[in-house]
Design an enzyme around this catalytic site. Structure first.
Site, short mmCIF file in Angstrom:
data_model
loop_
_atom_site.label_atom_id
_atom_site.label_comp_id
_atom_site.label_asym_id
_atom_site.label_seq_id
_atom_site.Cartn_x
_atom_site.Cartn_y
_atom_site.Cartn_z
N ARG A 205 23.32 -1.32 39.33
CA ARG A 205 24.48 -2.01 39.88
C ARG A 205 25.57 -1.06 40.36
NH1 ARG A 205 21.71 -5.29 37.16
NH2 ARG A 205 21.53 -3.57 35.70
N THR A 206 25.97 -0.12 39.50
CA THR A 206 27.10 0.73 39.86
C THR A 206 26.77 1.61 41.05
OG1 THR A 206 27.86 0.76 37.55
CG2 THR A 206 28.73 2.46 39.01
N HIS B 75 34.88 3.88 31.89
CA HIS B 75 34.24 3.33 33.09
C HIS B 75 35.35 2.62 33.88
CE1 HIS B 75 31.34 2.00 35.85
NE2 HIS B 75 30.44 1.44 35.05
N ARG C 216 28.33 9.73 37.50
CA ARG C 216 28.01 9.13 36.20
C ARG C 216 27.36 10.21 35.35
NH1 ARG C 216 25.46 3.35 34.76
NH2 ARG C 216 27.66 2.90 35.17
N LYS D 277 17.73 23.21 35.72
CA LYS D 277 17.55 24.65 35.64
C LYS D 277 18.65 25.32 34.83
CE LYS D 277 15.73 24.48 40.37
NZ LYS D 277 15.94 24.93 41.77
#
Length: 314
Positions: free
Chosen positions: A61-62, A140, A112, A91
């Site tokens: 969704r986000t 958030h 995120r 890495k």
């Protein structure tokens, strides 16, 4: 402390950046974004800008909401969904080096990350705007923005509200951010309904106390449902428990919203959920006009369009 004016906003990192005036101004922009038509002049306002979505945790969704928002305004999209696995982070590259590299390709970065505080680190490293799309169990803010916008659209006010927050309140960055954001408005109070192991954190309770916002904890979901204007359900987040699966199983299913809970609610109240859901809201509830969670998800598109416009100074 909040930025003085919305136009001065440089990044979107935490809910506490926004005050009531900024929120109301942003929501006016979001209303206008909801009216943008394909092919219109407004649909080209971000043409020539690139947005990088850098996601170290799974999201549907986000990420799609941000990419949809940028696309509807004519901008370009550089996307990676599993940055921790498929980017140079695998890495051993530091987040700061990744951000400094990615900003060379983009005009704004949506991040995120699985670690609380990662968005602040990214913003400190970057010269381009950074949007926090969720950092571990921390914040958030764009979800809080769309949640607040949804409450305003559904109920017509942001003051004089009783809000019940249900589920994983310890790890739920959505409810933590919403609680902080709603302290901007008068006569807002909270009920916290959660299993013991995922109760609301002391930091949010202290913030509410400092700002004079009333809250109480309850085990009586039906009783709270009959009192509140907003019942905000969240998923018990299995991914936050690690190898403590016995605790997860003990939490799951204690507080669910079903037709009995809906029968207890007032006719003018609403049910919200940040999604995805598992079984914490039964599908029978979906047909009830008070079930606002899919409208809530759609509102995220308009709020994120507005935020991109504001941060890119268009």
């Amino acid at each position: 402390m909040p930025t003085t004016k919305l136009k001065d906003l440089a990044n979107c990192i935490e809910a506490q950046q926004f005050d009531a005036a900024m929120l109301k101004e942003l929501f006016v922009v979001a209303d206008a974004m909801a009216e943008v038509k394909p092919g219109s002049e407004a649909s080209r306002m971000l043409q020539g800008f690139n947005m990088a979505t850098l996601f170290y945790e799974p999201s549907t969704r986000t990420r799609l909401s941000f990419e949809g928002a940028m696309g509807k305004l004519g901008g370009g999209i550089l996307s990676t969904e599993s940055a921790g696995e498929y980017s140079s982070a695998a890495k051993g590259e530091t987040l700061e080096d990744t951000i400094r590299t990615v900003e060379g390709y983009s005009d704004i970065i949506v991040l995120r990350h699985f670690t609380a505080g990662a968005a602040r680190r990214a913003a400190n490293a970057a010269d381009t705007p950074v949007i926090n799309a969720g950092d571990g169990p921390g914040q958030h803010p764009t979800q809080a923005l769309l949640d607040t916008y949804t409450i305003y659209n559904e109920l017509g006010r942001l003051e004089n509200l009783k809000i019940g927050l249900v589920g994983d309140l310890a790890n739920g960055r959505t409810v933590r951010s919403l609680a902080s954001m709603m302290t901007n408005f008068k006569n807002v109070s909270f009920y916290f309904i959660a299993p013991d192991v995922v109760k609301m954190g002391r930091d949010i309770k202290d913030e509410l106390d400092e700002k004079g916002v009333k809250w109480e904890e309850s085990e009586d979901l039906l009783g709270v449902a009959s009192e509140v204007d907003v019942l905000y359900q969240t998923r018990i987040q299995k991914e936050r428990f690690g190898d403590r699966l016995d605790e997860y199983e003990a939490c799951r299913g204690i507080y669910n919203i079903d037709t009995a809970v809906m029968d207890a609610m007032r006719k003018d109240a609403i049910v919200m959920h940040p999604l995805p859901r598992l079984d914490e809201i039964t599908t029978e509830v979906d047909a009830d006009p008070r079930a606002a969670y899919f409208r809530q998800a759609r509102n995220g598109l308009y709020v994120r369009m507005a935020l991109l416009k504001v941060l890119l100074k268009v």
